[in-house]
Design an enzyme around this catalytic site. Structure first.
Site, PDB file in Angstrom:
ATOM      1  N   ILE A 122      -1.575   9.010  -9.766  1.00 50.80           N
ATOM      2  CA  ILE A 122      -2.857   8.805 -10.447  1.00 50.80           C
ATOM      3  C   ILE A 122      -2.922   7.387 -11.013  1.00 50.80           C
ATOM      4  O   ILE A 122      -2.143   7.024 -11.890  1.00 50.80           O
ATOM      5  CB  ILE A 122      -3.060   9.844 -11.568  1.00 50.80           C
ATOM      6  CG1 ILE A 122      -3.120  11.256 -10.968  1.00 50.80           C
ATOM      7  CG2 ILE A 122      -4.339   9.543 -12.351  1.00 50.80           C
ATOM      8  CD1 ILE A 122      -3.177  12.369 -12.000  1.00 50.80           C
ATOM      9  N   ASP A 149       7.261   5.026  -3.813  1.00 45.60           N
ATOM     10  CA  ASP A 149       6.917   5.247  -2.406  1.00 45.60           C
ATOM     11  C   ASP A 149       8.172   5.301  -1.546  1.00 45.60           C
ATOM     12  O   ASP A 149       8.281   6.128  -0.634  1.00 45.60           O
ATOM     13  CB  ASP A 149       6.003   4.136  -1.894  1.00 45.60           C
ATOM     14  CG  ASP A 149       4.749   3.969  -2.724  1.00 45.60           C
ATOM     15  OD1 ASP A 149       4.231   4.990  -3.219  1.00 45.60           O
ATOM     16  OD2 ASP A 149       4.291   2.824  -2.872  1.00 45.60           O
ATOM     17  N   GLY A 153       0.847  -1.185   0.000  1.00 45.87           N
ATOM     18  CA  GLY A 153       0.000   0.000   0.000  1.00 45.87           C
ATOM     19  C   GLY A 153       0.881   1.234   0.000  1.00 45.87           C
ATOM     20  O   GLY A 153       1.853   1.316   0.756  1.00 45.87           O
TER      21      GLY A 153
END
Length: 313
Positions: free
Chosen positions: A165, A258, A34
């Site tokens: 996005i 990330d 995540g």
């Protein structure tokens, strides 16, 4: 007081053991992932505290996420167990049809993570943090999750946002543009993380310098502009820093951005300049792409230093 708070949906990832179409894959590795959770792990490994505000289902995957996050040093006290829904999962198809690229297949609609809401935000807890982070993913997964981000950004002393996005999560790219630009126009963003594809959608430009000029007009203080295999550029106060990517074997690029974002933001918060923060961010993303799993190889500050000093390509 916690240094950084991230809002988003933690997920269980099933990563295909072999490259190729999922219909021919028989074995998968399970990982906790995540975007915001990956970001938190990078923050913690660079010696700041980080809390994840999220929801998981009251199921084995939800327990896995909480236990894993806690083991990595993330504050899990604001991860709510939702008895009404399930923990989201996704599958990764690696190396097909584009070698060294991955495609993600989500099973998360109606998940516990998408039920994140403004009521999950502890106002004093957020006010006392140094920075609140979220992504375009959280803005996309549900209206109530978007409202949770807006509430947290209202309360925050400082904010970072990764545009991130994912077209599969939005009803349209126009909706993604409208939502993210409204956030950029309403709030001062300390660090914006984005790339040419997202910037084309948001501003109809891809040139990094032009993108920085336009984002700066919207109130962005620092821009981290990811260029994939070509490295990344950071901007602050009209100062520009570029760091090329390292050439390494690519197992799965998922999570690399990330790791770069969390590393960059955490070091920037500690007073490091954009050149130093960017170099460490590139080191983190380089290590992550060499294995399956989004965050297991996100380096500590010390390991990133060793990488930068010793690894040459």
């Amino acid at each position: 007081m916690v240094d950084v708070i991230a809002l988003g949906e933690p997920l269980i990832q099933f990563n295909s053991f072999n490259p190729g179409p999922l219909r021919f894959v028989n074995y998968f590795e399970k990982h906790v992932a995540g975007s915001e959770l990956n970001f938190c792990i990078a923050v913690v490994r660079n010696h700041l505290s980080c809390s994840l505000i999220a929801r998981v289902g009251n199921d084995e995957f939800g327990k896995n996420i909480i236990e894993y996050s806690r083991a990595q040093g993330i504050d899990t006290s604001h991860i709510k167990v939702d008895n009404e829904s399930f923990t989201g999962i996704y599958f990764i198809q690696r190396g097909y049809p584009i070698p060294m690229k991955s495609e993600l297949v989500y099973y998360r609609k109606g998940s516990a993570g998408s039920r994140l809401s403004p009521e999950d935000i502890n106002e004093n807890y957020v006010r006392n943090s140094r920075l609140v982070h979220s992504t375009g993913i959280t803005l996309a997964i549900s209206d109530n999750a978007k409202e949770a981000v807006i509430k947290a950004f209202e309360l925050a002393k400082s904010r970072s946002l990764d545009t991130n996005i994912r077209p599969k999560l939005w009803s349209s790219l126009e909706k993604a543009k409208e939502t993210i630009l409204s956030i950029l126009k309403k709030y001062d963003i300390e660090v914006l993380i984005t790339d040419p594809d997202d910037t084309k959608i948001l501003l109809d430009v891809t040139d990094p310098d032009e993108a920085y000029r336009k984002y700066k007009e919207l109130g962005v203080k620092v821009l981290l502009y990811k260029l994939g295999s070509k490295g990344a550029i950071a901007y602050k106060d009209n100062v520009k820093a570029f760091k090329d990517a390292y050439k390494v074997p690519v197992e799965d690029p998922t999570g690399a951005g990330d790791a770069m974002a969390g590393t960059f933001v955490s070091l920037y918060l500690q007073g490091k300049d954009i050149e130093y923060s960017l170099a460490h961010g590139i080191a983190a993303s380089t290590l992550v792409i060499t294995v399956r799993g989004d965050n297991e190889l996100t380096p500590t500050l010390e390991d990133a230093e060793r990488f930068l000093n010793e690894f040459k390509t």
